[in-house]
Design a protein around this motif. Structure first.
Motif, PDB file in Angstrom:
ATOM      1  N   GLU A  42      15.046 -10.833  49.983  1.00 32.29           N
ATOM      2  CA  GLU A  42      14.538 -11.913  49.554  1.00 32.29           C
ATOM      3  C   GLU A  42      14.710 -12.934  50.636  1.00 32.29           C
ATOM      4  O   GLU A  42      15.735 -13.128  51.035  1.00 32.29           O
ATOM      5  CB  GLU A  42      14.736 -12.553  48.389  1.00 32.29           C
TER       6      GLU A  42
ATOM      7  N   THR B 104      18.092  -8.700  41.840  1.00 30.28           N
ATOM      8  CA  THR B 104      17.129  -9.091  42.800  1.00 30.28           C
ATOM      9  C   THR B 104      16.478  -7.739  43.238  1.00 30.28           C
ATOM     10  O   THR B 104      17.167  -6.727  42.827  1.00 30.28           O
ATOM     11  CB  THR B 104      17.916  -9.802  43.862  1.00 30.28           C
TER      12      THR B 104
ATOM     13  N   ILE C 153       8.781  -6.368  47.146  1.00 32.89           N
ATOM     14  CA  ILE C 153       9.147  -7.564  47.937  1.00 32.89           C
ATOM     15  C   ILE C 153       8.075  -7.956  48.819  1.00 32.89           C
ATOM     16  O   ILE C 153       7.459  -7.065  49.454  1.00 32.89           O
ATOM     17  CB  ILE C 153      10.461  -7.385  48.508  1.00 32.89           C
TER      18      ILE C 153
ATOM     19  N   ILE D 138       9.984 -16.050  42.730  1.00 31.86           N
ATOM     20  CA  ILE D 138       9.433 -14.942  43.746  1.00 31.86           C
ATOM     21  C   ILE D 138       7.970 -15.069  43.889  1.00 31.86           C
ATOM     22  O   ILE D 138       7.374 -15.815  43.187  1.00 31.86           O
ATOM     23  CB  ILE D 138       9.833 -13.463  43.440  1.00 31.86           C
TER      24      ILE D 138
ATOM     25  N   SER E 189      10.155 -12.235  52.743  1.00 33.25           N
ATOM     26  CA  SER E 189      11.138 -11.248  52.901  1.00 33.25           C
ATOM     27  C   SER E 189      11.863 -11.704  54.243  1.00 33.25           C
ATOM     28  O   SER E 189      11.609 -12.316  55.136  1.00 33.25           O
ATOM     29  CB  SER E 189      10.541  -9.852  53.044  1.00 33.25           C
TER      30      SER E 189
END
Length: 551
Positions: free
Chosen positions: A506, A344, A461, A382, A466
């Motif tokens: 995440e 990730t 990210i 994502i 987030s």
């Protein structure tokens, strides 16, 4: 898979046992693990447990857990709980109930009286300093205590009064009468009992005299029917005393002691005394600090029980002292994590990127693999949004040789996403970079990059998707490889053994995953510290970093 087969085939102790079985010396092999409850277990203990447990398992014998509780001054019930917890976590099961050396205090007292009656033990009035002075050195023989030749009846009376608490703590002791000129110092009338007015966690206030390790250990082994008493090399001289005690009391079983080299790992310590110094000086947070080689520290750092056992099975058991490289320990956990944990993206040192030509309220869903080389681990979504975070180390105002990240006016590829180009830097009044304005190339998604035009690939990210997190980056606690043999451990402390960063993960990372270990791409393997995290603070401990060729 544990290396049981290689472990016993290459192990000199297994060969001794094979020979004993061949000669029908024992009907049932019995081993034990006898820790002192004066601290937490460390990685050296795992080696001992693996050895004793695997012997009992392989030969279908018995494996006992015995708490060596002969010194109530330094013992604590919390250490006993931690010992049991560590063994259970490692997956080792002991036979029946936990045993305690204190279970045998009544018998030991009787055996001490036997020695006195046979004129092989006496009550001494020398204090600890005087005993040490009389003992001599390796070059100078010891000399007899002035109380060595008491009458047997007087020794019996004094020992009884010791048991009844008639003398102050430390004023008298019971010593074996052996040989004060022996070349082996441990045989120079060693202390067998000392007075301690301390509450005992198992016997309460029943006793105010307690047997020493040397006296109690061999008797406990004999009572339990231990066939092979295994210990590390520093107890090699004690074997002579071990046998002397058993040969001079009326006990049937006579276990044999065998020694192997203790486990030393570079840049680390296992000494409980030294760990206590670190805790007292607040160098580490406690026995479970991830920089320590305690089992609880390694567990909190993210090591698995299987990786630690495989490490011990792989290094084997010999009589040769050496220092194991830290990289070998790390390779054992890395080989597991590399195959099992999801990948990730997380940002440890955040720098905000604003995509000027991306709509404010727009988001693009991207389907990415949980593991690039293991499709069975599935996929996840994502989101790419107008504002994202990248790592501070992935941007430079000035072009540098072999710098393959974002530079003002250059292009980079965002992992699994678009190519972006840095256009403008925003700084605060202290000249610190606040954010970078970039543009993205809509048609670059899913296309191979032109290495001549694109600097490289970096992770990122979405700011919107987030969640704040703290990242604890651990390194070696010391700067010196062989720290165990150096008394001044504080002199070799690594001032950068722990670096703490506030970054982002995440948003649904922990919610959507059963895993607690992750590879944060281009950063390393991390473990979610569930015991120290709370609703307001999520903590990840770095298990190990990635090598250059892993990035």
């Amino acid at each position: 898979m544990y290396k049981y087969n290689n472990f016993y085939k290459k192990n000199f102790i297994f060969k001794i046992i094979e020979n004993d079985i061949k000669n029908k010396k024992y009907n049932l092999i019995c081993t034990r693990f006898p820790p002192e409850p004066n601290g937490y277990l460390h990685i050296g203990h795992i080696k001992s447990i693996c050895l004793n447990f695997s012997i009992a398992k392989f030969y279908k014998g018995k494996f006992f857990l015995r708490i060596d509780d002969t010194n109530p001054t330094t013992e604590n019930i919390k250490y006993i709980k931690s010992i049991k917890k560590d063994l259970i976590w490692l997956g080792f099961k002991w036979d029946k109930n936990v045993k305690y050396t204190s279970d045998y205090f009544d018998l030991m007292y009787k055996y001490a009286i036997e020695l006195i009656k046979n004129n092989l033990a006496y009550v001494d009035e020398l204090d600890i300093k005087e005993i040490k002075k009389y003992r001599g050195t390796l070059l100078v023989p010891g000399k007899n205590s002035p109380y060595r030749n008491r009458l047997i009846k007087d020794n019996l009376k004094l020992f009884e009064k010791m048991r009844l608490g008639k003398f102050p703590e430390g004023s008298l002791s019971l010593r074996a009468k052996i040989d004060m000129t022996s070349k082996i110092i441990v045989m120079r009338d060693p202390v067998l009992y000392r007075i301690k007015f301390q509450y005992h966690h198992q016997t309460n206030k029943k006793w105010c005299i307690y047997p020493t390790y040397d006296f109690s250990h061999c008797i406990s082994d004999a009572i339990e029917g231990i066939t092979h008493s295994l210990c590390t090399l520093e107890f090699q001289d004690n074997k002579i005393l071990y046998n002397w005690i058993l040969n001079n009391i009326s006990i049937k079983n006579h276990p044999k002691q065998y020694e192997f080299s203790k486990l030393n790992i570079e840049y680390g310590i296992t000494s409980k005394r030294n760990i206590s110094i670190l805790i007292k000086n607040k160098i580490v947070s406690g026995w479970d600090d991830p920089r320590l080689l305690t089992i609880s520290g390694l567990r909190r750092k993210g090591y698995t029980s299987s990786s630690l056992k495989n490490f011990c099975y792989n290094i084997g058991v010999t009589k040769q002292n050496n220092i194991i490289e830290m990289s070998f320990l790390e390779s054992c956990i890395k080989s597991e994590l590399n195959q099992l944990v999801p990948r990730t993206m997380a940002i440890i040192r955040p720098l905000k990127i604003i995509i000027d030509n991306f709509p404010l309220k727009k988001k693009i869903k991207l389907l990415i693999p949980n593991h690039p080389n293991n499709k069975d681990m599935g996929y996840k979504n994502i989101y790419f949004t107008k504002e994202i975070y990248i790592d501070v180390l992935d941007f430079s105002e000035i072009d540098q040789k072999n710098y393959k990240r974002l530079i003002l006016g250059s292009k980079v590829k965002l992992r699994y996403a678009f190519v972006i180009k840095a256009k403008k830097i925003i700084k605060d009044k202290n000249n610190n970079i606040v954010c970078i304005h970039c543009i993205y190339y809509q048609d670059s998604l899913g296309k191979k990059i032109n290495k001549k035009k694109i600097k490289g690939i970096i992770h990122w990210i979405s700011c919107l998707y987030s969640k704040p997190a703290k990242f604890y980056l651990y390194d070696n606690l010391f700067t010196k490889k062989d720290i165990n043999n150096n008394d001044n451990i504080l002199k070799f402390l690594n001032k950068k053994s722990l670096l703490i960063y506030n970054g982002f993960i995440e948003k649904n990372l922990l919610k959507n995953s059963k895993n607690k270990r992750f590879q944060f791409e281009r950063e390393g393997y991390f473990y979610f510290d569930k015991y120290y995290s709370n609703t307001n603070e999520i903590i990840f401990n770095r298990i190990l970093s990635l090598k250059k060729n892993d990035k």
